[in-house]
Write an enzyme that holds these catalytic residues in place. Structure first.
Site, PDB file in Angstrom:
ATOM      1  CG  HIS A 477      -7.558  -1.394 -10.820  1.00 15.63           C
ATOM      2  ND1 HIS A 477      -6.869  -1.964 -11.863  1.00 15.63           N
ATOM      3  CD2 HIS A 477      -6.660  -0.608 -10.185  1.00 15.63           C
ATOM      4  CE1 HIS A 477      -5.614  -1.547 -11.849  1.00 15.63           C
ATOM      5  NE2 HIS A 477      -5.468  -0.707 -10.837  1.00 15.63           N
ATOM      6  CD  GLU A 478      -7.463   2.075  -7.505  1.00 14.35           C
ATOM      7  OE1 GLU A 478      -6.622   1.802  -6.624  1.00 14.35           O
ATOM      8  OE2 GLU A 478      -7.141   2.445  -8.645  1.00 14.35           O
ATOM      9  CG  HIS A 481      -4.018  -1.542  -6.120  1.00 12.74           C
ATOM     10  ND1 HIS A 481      -2.816  -2.120  -6.462  1.00 12.74           N
ATOM     11  CD2 HIS A 481      -4.365  -0.743  -7.168  1.00 12.74           C
ATOM     12  CE1 HIS A 481      -2.453  -1.693  -7.664  1.00 12.74           C
ATOM     13  NE2 HIS A 481      -3.373  -0.867  -8.117  1.00 12.74           N
ATOM     14  CG  HIS A 484      -0.939  -6.733  -3.008  1.00 12.08           C
ATOM     15  ND1 HIS A 484      -0.141  -6.150  -3.972  1.00 12.08           N
ATOM     16  CD2 HIS A 484      -0.224  -7.787  -2.546  1.00 12.08           C
ATOM     17  CE1 HIS A 484       0.991  -6.825  -4.091  1.00 12.08           C
ATOM     18  NE2 HIS A 484       0.955  -7.819  -3.231  1.00 12.08           N
TER      19      HIS A 484
END
Length: 695
Positions: A477-478, A481, A484
């Site tokens: 998940h991180e 990010h 991104h």
């Protein structure tokens, strides 16, 4: 000159490939540096405002984009330390600097002459021949001024500035109080009877925690999620489960100097007043005006649609757990400190595997490798670890990220282990965002410098770190990010990477989680810590089959928190926050066996700053998008389909906020998703667990 008061290491980042020289930065450097950098930023803003030439994108908007570079660098270093490696000196500075920075930016946003220049450009925007990105950047600046009170009369502006300054102080104190409560509590176990049911990996983590806390012997339970959750899952001692659970859920509500209830009350009152000054019916209406959801009604509609199904599933799960308790001879109801323990037993019975059986196959090193491998296959980037480059803590690892042609694309830092100087949870942030503008020093653009912070239990010296499946999802998940930020390819820094609508920012992270459980990834990287053998297909199949197990519980935990957040921020007055929390939970029929994932006194997403205030729902809003987005790969018949991956990179991960999020998503997928995509993914029919610990 103000520059003389700034340690050059704070602003002249001449470490490897432009990294800060963390080893040359001292805690005592920050106070004077902030003062000098704010003064310099003030001078830059005054010069832009006083420019005698007619406003243009170049002399106004571009000038604003590159102004304050020194302040941005000092801030990035300071807030990284405040979150990931704090101490008493940094916390004292934080309490001073947070309101000072708010005051500084209030002066900036209420500069009438400067706003007039931006407003003039906004009024004639249709005649300027702007690109889509330029239009978005101009809109962001104009709305930023308006939402900060630029159109208000002077007395209202001054009141708004005072509110913002006070909120900054309250947010800093809220987070520090939670951290203080986490640091102040531990449970030291010394008798073998106290360790009943605890698997070896957890015992080792508890030994490491004990030594870190200064205990020469014994095993320590801390309130770090990476220890408290597995302890609640495995310990056979119901009395110890209750003791630990009550401490975990009481953070921020223990009375005394670290109690957060007065902070919550004042925060909500000030936010409501701020919204009213700006012409909104509620703070939620103010916050949502700039998002995909747009209105509180839209948010609550989604949350309640999911809530009814999730609650029904959770009650069915509770009945199964109650049956297991009775079968074991227990005569008690399912209480919140029981749920994880009996759910794990039920999972073992239903799918014939346990968390402890799975964990030896989830080594931190291998899951990091899996993250990078997926990124290489989907986005064409390659990571190289730099073993001899110092970071802000000895545990932090540094990587170069190269594009397909070998070009240096980004720098990435991974900070994976829990420590008492780090706030709980997991997050991504940046020291430097990507952009292509020419800076005042002549540099042509900058590469992103991104970091991930997690709180995994640190193993004893020489032992490998083992993760739970939820830990592994958190890491993916991180890193989603982080991608991104690292894949950003825009011109203006304000719309780079994660500079998007709050309810769009979780799409890249939650989408990336899907690749963790792609069978070929687990087959390659889920290898046994002792033998190196891959996870047996039988166990892999069980893991995949169990993905939606306990999903009612997970979604009730999350959705109740989001509904309370919205209730707080749609009301014009909240005198007793805990009473409102209780009323909301009673009104929606919250099962007594489950508590909110983040109760109000330690709801840092919402009260330690306002990043997710009236915005905690955004994880679910983005999940509507990520369920549909991964379906594009499933429809292509290949989780790494190159055509779909290219569209994903070009339209979602690389464009930041340079285009409207709805347009970005439609460019990738051809349409906006229906919430049914998420409900199908969740199963409601079969709810898939909400994951990613920053949720």
């Amino acid at each position: 000159m103000p520059q003389l008061h700034i340690n050059p290491a704070l602003i002249d980042w001449n470490g490897h490939q432009g990294l800060p020289r963390f080893d040359l930065v001292k805690d005592e450097d920050f106070a004077a540096a902030f003062d000098a950098a704010m003064a310099k930023h003030d001078a830059e803003i005054d010069a832009i405002a006083a420019n005698p030439e007619a406003p243009t994108m170049e002399n106004t908007v571009v000038a604003l984009e590159i102004a304050g570079d020194e302040l941005s660098r000092i801030s990035a270093l300071f807030w990284n330390k405040a979150g990931a490696h704090t101490n008493d000196v940094i916390q004292a500075l934080e309490r001073d600097i947070a309101p000072k920075m708010s005051r500084h930016y209030s002066r900036f946003s209420m500069n009438e002459v400067l706003f007039k220049r931006v407003d003039d450009l906004w009024a004639k925007r249709d005649t300027l021949g702007l690109s889509v990105e330029e239009g978005r950047v101009l809109e962001r600046h104009w709305k930023g001024f308006v939402r900060s009170g630029a159109q208000l009369a002077k007395p209202e502006q001054e009141r708004l500035a005072a509110i913002s300054e006070r909120l900054a102080s309250l947010g800093a104190k809220f987070g520090q109080n939670v951290l203080a409560d986490e640091k102040a509590w531990d449970l030291v176990l010394t008798d073998e009877a106290d360790l009943a049911g605890l698997p070896p990996f957890l015992r080792e983590a508890m030994v490491s925690a004990a030594r870190d806390r200064g205990h020469e012997t014994g095993y320590t339970v801390t309130l770090s999620r990476s220890i408290i959750e597995p302890f609640l899952t495995f310990t056979e001692r119901r009395d110890l489960r209750e003791q630990a659970f009550r401490a975990w859920t009481a953070r921020g509500a223990n009375g005394g100097d670290t109690d957060n209830l007065a902070i919550v009350r004042e925060t909500l009152a000030l936010r409501a007043e701020r919204a009213k000054l700006l012409g909104y019916d509620s703070f939620a209406a103010f916050k949502l005006d700039n998002t995909m959801a747009k209105t509180p009604e839209a948010v609550n509609g989604l949350l309640m649609a999911v809530w009814e199904k999730a609650r029904k599933r959770a009650l069915e799960e509770e009945a199964s757990l109650a049956g297991l308790i009775a079968e074991e001879g227990g005569n008690h109801e399912v209480m919140p400190w029981d749920w994880r323990h009996y759910a794990e037993k039920l999972r073992h019975r239903t799918f014939n595997f346990s968390e402890s059986e799975l964990k030896p196959y989830l080594q931190l090193e291998k899951i990091i490798e899996a993250c990078f491998d997926v990124a290489s296959r989907v986005f064409g980037i390659r990571a190289t670890e730099l073993k001899d480059v110092p970071a802000y803590h000895p545990d932090v690892r540094v990587f170069e990220i190269h594009d397909e042609d070998g070009t240096l694309k980004a720098l990435f830092l991974g900070d994976y282990f829990a420590r008492s100087s780090k706030r709980s949870g997991a997050w991504m942030s940046s020291f430097q965002s990507q952009h292509k503008l020419t800076l005042k020093n002549g540099a042509e653009g900058e590469i992103p410098i991104i970091y991930n912070v997690c709180n995994f239990a640190k193993p004893s010296a020489g032992k490998p770190a083992l993760l739970s499946i939820d830990d592994a999802r958190t890491l993916f998940h991180e890193f989603g990010h982080a991608l991104h930020g690292m894949l950003s390819d825009v011109t203006y820094p304000s719309v780079a990477g994660t500079g998007v609508a709050r309810d769009f920012v979780e799409l890249p992270s939650q989408l990336y989680e899907h690749w963790l459980t792609v069978p070929e990834i687990l087959q390659k990287y889920a290898v046994h810590v002792d033998t190196g053998a891959p996870m047996p297909k039988e166990l892999l199949d069980k893991v995949l089959a169990a993905r939606t197990f306990n999903a009612g519980f997970a979604t009730v935990e999350f959705t109740s928190s989001a509904l309370v957040d919205m209730a707080f921020h749609t009301r014009t007055s909240v005198e007793e926050p805990m009473k409102v929390q209780a009323e909301v939970l009673e009104g929606i029929g919250m099962p007594q066996s489950i508590v909110m994932r983040h109760a109000t006194p330690h709801f840092q997403h919402v009260f330690s700053g306002d990043g997710y205030s009236a915005g905690y729902y955004s994880y679910m809003w983005s999940e509507v998008l990520d369920a549909d987005a991964f379906a594009a790969f499933e429809e292509a018949g290949d989780a790494f389909d190159p055509v779909t991956a290219r569209k994903l990179k070009n339209n979602i991960y690389s464009v930041g906020g340079s285009i409207d999020p709805e347009d970005a998503y439609k460019a990738f997928r051809g349409k906006l998703p229906d919430p049914e995509a998420m409900l199908r993914k969740k199963g409601l029919a079969m709810l898939e667990e909400l994951s990613g610990s920053d949720a």
